[in-house]
Design a protein around this motif. Structure first.
Motif, PDB file in Angstrom:
ATOM      1  N   VAL A 148     -27.390 -15.200  28.777  1.00  0.00           N
ATOM      2  CA  VAL A 148     -26.529 -14.382  28.249  1.00  0.00           C
ATOM      3  C   VAL A 148     -25.268 -15.203  27.881  1.00  0.00           C
ATOM      4  CG1 VAL A 148     -25.741 -13.204  30.259  1.00  0.00           C
ATOM      5  CG2 VAL A 148     -25.136 -12.317  27.998  1.00  0.00           C
ATOM      6  N   LEU A 149     -24.495 -15.233  26.697  1.00  0.00           N
ATOM      7  CA  LEU A 149     -23.388 -15.888  26.657  1.00  0.00           C
ATOM      8  C   LEU A 149     -22.107 -14.958  27.084  1.00  0.00           C
ATOM      9  CD1 LEU A 149     -23.918 -17.370  23.184  1.00  0.00           C
ATOM     10  CD2 LEU A 149     -24.284 -18.287  25.391  1.00  0.00           C
ATOM     11  N   SER A 151     -17.781 -15.706  28.705  1.00  0.00           N
ATOM     12  CA  SER A 151     -16.577 -16.503  28.730  1.00  0.00           C
ATOM     13  C   SER A 151     -16.837 -17.532  29.933  1.00  0.00           C
ATOM     14  CB  SER A 151     -15.432 -15.522  28.975  1.00  0.00           C
ATOM     15  OG  SER A 151     -15.525 -14.957  30.287  1.00  0.00           O
ATOM     16  N   GLY A 152     -17.697 -17.085  30.914  1.00  0.00           N
ATOM     17  CA  GLY A 152     -17.886 -18.144  32.003  1.00  0.00           C
ATOM     18  C   GLY A 152     -19.165 -19.285  31.617  1.00  0.00           C
ATOM     19  N   GLY A 153     -19.513 -19.457  30.334  1.00  0.00           N
ATOM     20  CA  GLY A 153     -20.546 -20.029  29.982  1.00  0.00           C
ATOM     21  C   GLY A 153     -21.826 -19.324  29.904  1.00  0.00           C
ATOM     22  N   VAL A 154     -23.129 -20.097  29.882  1.00  0.00           N
ATOM     23  CA  VAL A 154     -24.434 -19.605  30.090  1.00  0.00           C
ATOM     24  C   VAL A 154     -24.622 -18.886  31.381  1.00  0.00           C
ATOM     25  CG1 VAL A 154     -26.791 -19.796  29.606  1.00  0.00           C
ATOM     26  CG2 VAL A 154     -25.032 -21.101  28.246  1.00  0.00           C
ATOM     27  N   CYS A 155     -24.728 -17.592  31.426  1.00  0.00           N
ATOM     28  CA  CYS A 155     -24.987 -16.976  32.635  1.00  0.00           C
ATOM     29  C   CYS A 155     -26.598 -16.262  32.406  1.00  0.00           C
ATOM     30  CB  CYS A 155     -23.867 -16.118  32.852  1.00  0.00           C
ATOM     31  SG  CYS A 155     -22.356 -16.571  33.114  1.00  0.00           S
ATOM     32  N   TYR A 156     -27.076 -15.581  33.516  1.00  0.00           N
ATOM     33  CA  TYR A 156     -28.188 -14.887  33.504  1.00  0.00           C
ATOM     34  C   TYR A 156     -28.133 -13.359  33.922  1.00  0.00           C
ATOM     35  CZ  TYR A 156     -29.476 -19.476  32.937  1.00  0.00           C
ATOM     36  OH  TYR A 156     -29.505 -21.053  32.303  1.00  0.00           O
ATOM     37  N   THR A 157     -28.708 -12.545  33.368  1.00  0.00           N
ATOM     38  CA  THR A 157     -28.745 -11.211  33.480  1.00  0.00           C
ATOM     39  C   THR A 157     -30.052 -10.455  33.497  1.00  0.00           C
ATOM     40  OG1 THR A 157     -27.694  -9.141  32.566  1.00  0.00           O
ATOM     41  CG2 THR A 157     -28.824 -10.488  30.803  1.00  0.00           C
ATOM     42  N   TYR A 158     -29.870  -9.633  34.546  1.00  0.00           N
ATOM     43  CA  TYR A 158     -31.173  -8.660  35.015  1.00  0.00           C
ATOM     44  C   TYR A 158     -30.910  -7.291  34.323  1.00  0.00           C
ATOM     45  CZ  TYR A 158     -34.273  -6.130  37.636  1.00  0.00           C
ATOM     46  OH  TYR A 158     -35.245  -5.036  38.261  1.00  0.00           O
ATOM     47  N   GLU A 320      -8.783 -13.650  13.057  1.00  0.00           N
ATOM     48  CA  GLU A 320      -7.210 -13.779  12.341  1.00  0.00           C
ATOM     49  C   GLU A 320      -6.280 -14.871  12.702  1.00  0.00           C
ATOM     50  OE1 GLU A 320      -3.868 -10.360  11.387  1.00  0.00           O
ATOM     51  OE2 GLU A 320      -5.930  -9.744  12.592  1.00  0.00           O
ATOM     52  N   MET A 321      -6.411 -15.171  13.959  1.00  0.00           N
ATOM     53  CA  MET A 321      -5.450 -16.027  14.383  1.00  0.00           C
ATOM     54  C   MET A 321      -5.752 -17.616  14.373  1.00  0.00           C
ATOM     55  SD  MET A 321      -3.876 -14.289  17.986  1.00  0.00           S
ATOM     56  CE  MET A 321      -3.263 -15.832  18.609  1.00  0.00           C
ATOM     57  N   CYS A 322      -7.021 -18.026  14.537  1.00  0.00           N
ATOM     58  CA  CYS A 322      -7.606 -19.186  14.603  1.00  0.00           C
ATOM     59  C   CYS A 322      -8.778 -19.788  13.584  1.00  0.00           C
ATOM     60  CB  CYS A 322      -8.172 -19.280  15.888  1.00  0.00           C
ATOM     61  SG  CYS A 322      -7.284 -18.779  17.547  1.00  0.00           S
ATOM     62  N   GLY A 323      -8.977 -18.581  12.870  1.00  0.00           N
ATOM     63  CA  GLY A 323      -9.992 -18.878  11.749  1.00  0.00           C
ATOM     64  C   GLY A 323     -11.183 -19.284  12.355  1.00  0.00           C
ATOM     65  N   CYS A 324     -11.780 -18.860  13.555  1.00  0.00           N
ATOM     66  CA  CYS A 324     -12.753 -19.195  14.492  1.00  0.00           C
ATOM     67  C   CYS A 324     -13.055 -18.089  15.475  1.00  0.00           C
ATOM     68  CB  CYS A 324     -12.975 -20.604  14.749  1.00  0.00           C
ATOM     69  SG  CYS A 324     -11.752 -21.165  16.044  1.00  0.00           S
ATOM     70  N   VAL A 325     -14.119 -18.202  16.182  1.00  0.00           N
ATOM     71  CA  VAL A 325     -14.299 -17.317  17.395  1.00  0.00           C
ATOM     72  C   VAL A 325     -15.036 -18.214  18.467  1.00  0.00           C
ATOM     73  CG1 VAL A 325     -14.488 -15.190  16.057  1.00  0.00           C
ATOM     74  CG2 VAL A 325     -16.614 -16.475  16.651  1.00  0.00           C
ATOM     75  N   ASN A 326     -14.777 -17.770  19.816  1.00  0.00           N
ATOM     76  CA  ASN A 326     -15.237 -18.224  20.869  1.00  0.00           C
ATOM     77  C   ASN A 326     -16.872 -18.425  20.923  1.00  0.00           C
ATOM     78  OD1 ASN A 326     -13.460 -19.633  22.646  1.00  0.00           O
ATOM     79  ND2 ASN A 326     -12.695 -17.788  23.265  1.00  0.00           N
ATOM     80  N   PHE A 327     -17.521 -19.295  21.375  1.00  0.00           N
ATOM     81  CA  PHE A 327     -18.708 -19.123  21.419  1.00  0.00           C
ATOM     82  C   PHE A 327     -19.636 -17.972  21.807  1.00  0.00           C
ATOM     83  CE2 PHE A 327     -17.873 -20.453  25.591  1.00  0.00           C
ATOM     84  CZ  PHE A 327     -19.215 -20.039  26.371  1.00  0.00           C
ATOM     85  N   TYR A 328     -18.932 -17.311  22.783  1.00  0.00           N
ATOM     86  CA  TYR A 328     -19.760 -16.020  23.426  1.00  0.00           C
ATOM     87  C   TYR A 328     -19.351 -14.650  22.569  1.00  0.00           C
ATOM     88  CZ  TYR A 328     -15.013 -15.049  25.259  1.00  0.00           C
ATOM     89  OH  TYR A 328     -13.701 -14.856  25.317  1.00  0.00           O
ATOM     90  N   MET A 329     -18.630 -15.018  21.701  1.00  0.00           N
ATOM     91  CA  MET A 329     -18.367 -13.604  20.866  1.00  0.00           C
ATOM     92  C   MET A 329     -19.130 -13.349  19.505  1.00  0.00           C
ATOM     93  SD  MET A 329     -14.097 -14.432  20.291  1.00  0.00           S
ATOM     94  CE  MET A 329     -13.055 -14.272  21.753  1.00  0.00           C
ATOM     95  N   PRO A 330     -19.481 -12.234  19.228  1.00  0.00           N
ATOM     96  CA  PRO A 330     -20.397 -12.098  18.330  1.00  0.00           C
ATOM     97  C   PRO A 330     -19.666 -12.325  16.819  1.00  0.00           C
ATOM     98  CG  PRO A 330     -19.389  -9.655  19.138  1.00  0.00           C
ATOM     99  CD  PRO A 330     -18.959 -10.944  19.980  1.00  0.00           C
ATOM    100  N   ARG A 331     -20.630 -12.644  16.027  1.00  0.00           N
ATOM    101  CA  ARG A 331     -20.124 -13.012  14.745  1.00  0.00           C
ATOM    102  C   ARG A 331     -21.103 -12.972  13.580  1.00  0.00           C
ATOM    103  NH1 ARG A 331     -21.485 -18.420  13.583  1.00  0.00           N
ATOM    104  NH2 ARG A 331     -23.001 -19.239  15.058  1.00  0.00           N
TER     105      ARG A 331
END
Length: 477
Positions: A148-149, A151-158, A320-331
């Motif tokens: 799962v993506l 803000s702390g990088g690639v993690c793993y969820t159960y 809106e501010m940057c014209g892009c999103v972080n890698f973990y955000m839906p888009r």
């Protein structure tokens, strides 16, 4: 007192008619106001006190009405406890602090531009042992712990819902497929209606009916010290753990706890659930301060809850501010992911979320998991053989995590009407009854004297003596 026959008019009839109503009315005080033999001082006395009573009554009814309109909802405890079997076991997200496998990628030797998903350490090799309800995971932890993506990088969820059940079709779902994030079993649970499968123990998301370690998750994790890279984040070693709602995306910058190396962490879970009566659907969300499913739709998420709403709001602000999103955000597939040059811009967007109108009130059926943790040193060298670990005890450290429900049942909170239609009218009736003796029959009496009795008197006594007063009728004899 004799009445001059020539002065009998509408006003005279009205005076006698009002006296007759006051003599027969059930409203307190009117009898003395309408009585013809009372002195003017006595009538003024009763007029003052009846007026004061009416004023106090009207003031209290207005206060009750304002309370009904402004605070229609009350939160109270349910009348019975809820068994843990009726809710899912919490989602457990584990985030290793070792971000790379140095056998594949070394920041000191290779440019970070060449870093790919294949350089991420194999999480399956990090799990030395895994048990769910005392049953072994069977050496296939990658089937129950999915990437799962965050803000702390690639993690793993159960036990988190499948991303096909969490995200809408507008979201770029191919992005997750390209990262190799596989599908989970499709969900047979929703926050409002609960489980669809009755007593089925194989239903997803997983649930348990037992407290303690026999009804929870236990996992042993290993960390290879040589893979620690201080170029990524801080110098801590071990794992970050987050306990959250199965339909909620984990956000590590909000709440988590540490699982250090060579430590045993026991986590007892106490569910905290709030439900809402369907009667409150008649109120606006602003009044009840929550959304039912289907009242507020999110662009990227199928399930509305406060955390998903805030993540979507943060995504919109970042774009809106940057014209892009972080890698973990839906888009969507046409929104780019922020590169290194825009990471500072994307990180500052979080500071603006409080000042923006995100309209992210809680869900009317909210579920969260409160965790109590206890920690102690774990001398695993005396328990686990040396050849089980990767590189011996000089480079490998183990951590142990236990997560389980604290009690078999828990107390649910309920949102209900503070004042429904019945309670409001009962309060109003009690107030007017207290101050004036007014009741529904009193209202019918007024209606009767203004309509049916007046019509019958006109038909029986004529227009000249329509009040039907004995004093006026005797003059006509």
């Amino acid at each position: 007192m004799a009445v001059d026959r020539s002065k009998v008019n509408c006003r005279t009839n009205l005076s006698y008619y009002f006296t007759e109503y006051c003599d027969n009315s059930t409203i307190h005080g009117l009898k003395f106001i309408g009585e013809r033999k009372r002195s003017i001082i006595e009538k003024v006395w009763w007029i003052i006190f009846v007026t004061v009573s009416l004023y106090l009554c009207a003031t209290m009814i207005k206060t009750t009405y304002n309370k009904w309109m402004n605070s229609p909802v009350i939160v109270s405890f349910a009348t019975s406890e809820t068994p843990i079997w009726e809710i899912p076991f919490p989602a457990i997200t584990i985030c290793p602090l070792m971000k790379t496998d140095l056998n594949k990628f070394n920041f000191k030797e290779i440019s970070s531009d060449n870093y790919t998903a294949e350089d991420i350490p194999d999480f399956d090799s990090s799990i030395l042992a895994c048990r769910w309800c005392k049953e072994s995971c069977g050496g296939h932890s990658n089937k129950i712990f999915t990437p799962v993506l965050t803000s702390g990088g690639v993690c793993y969820t159960y036990n988190m819902l499948d991303w096909g059940d969490i995200y809408t079709d507008v979201t770029d779902l191919e992005y997750y497929a390209r990262l190799g994030i596989g599908h989970q079993t499709r969900s047979e649970w929703n926050p409002e209606d609960g489980y669809d499968g009755g007593e089925n123990v194989q239903i997803y998301p997983r649930r348990t009916s037992t407290t303690g370690t026999y009804g929870g998750m236990e996992v042993v994790l290993q960390s290879i010290v040589r893979d620690a890279s201080y170029n990524c984040g801080d110098s801590f070693k071990g794992f970050k753990i987050m306990i959250h709602h199965p339909g909620e995306m984990p956000r590590f910058h909000q709440h988590y706890f540490w699982l250090p190396m060579d430590q045993l962490i026991s986590v007892s879970i106490k569910p905290n659930m709030i439900t809402t009566y369907d009667d409150l659907k008649a109120y606006k969300p602003e009044a009840r301060q929550c959304y039912f499913q289907g009242e507020k739709y999110l662009k990227y998420f199928r399930i509305y809850n406060q955390q998903n709403c805030l993540l979507e709001c943060l995504t919109n602000i970042t774009f809106e501010m940057c014209g892009c999103v972080n890698f973990y955000m839906p888009r969507t597939d046409d929104i780019p992911i922020c590169g290194p040059a825009l990471l500072n811009c994307a990180s500052t967007a979080n500071a603006f979320i409080k000042s923006n109108d995100c309209d992210c009130v809680p869900s009317c059926y909210a579920l969260r998991y409160d965790a109590e943790t206890s920690q102690l040193d774990w001398d695993w060298n005396n328990v686990i053989p040396m050849n089980v670990t990767n590189d011996g005890n000089e480079t490998t450290h183990l951590s142990r995590l236990r997560i389980f429900f604290k009690d078999m049942q828990f107390m649910t909170s309920e949102r209900n009407e503070l004042y429904g239609q019945t309670e409001f009218w009962a309060n109003c009736g009690g107030l007017v009854g207290l101050f004036t003796g007014f009741s529904l029959i009193s209202f019918i009496e007024i209606l009767y004297f203004c309509t049916l009795r007046l019509f019958c008197n006109l038909k029986r006594y004529g227009r000249r003596y329509w009040s039907g007063a004995e004093e006026l009728l005797k003059m006509n004899e």
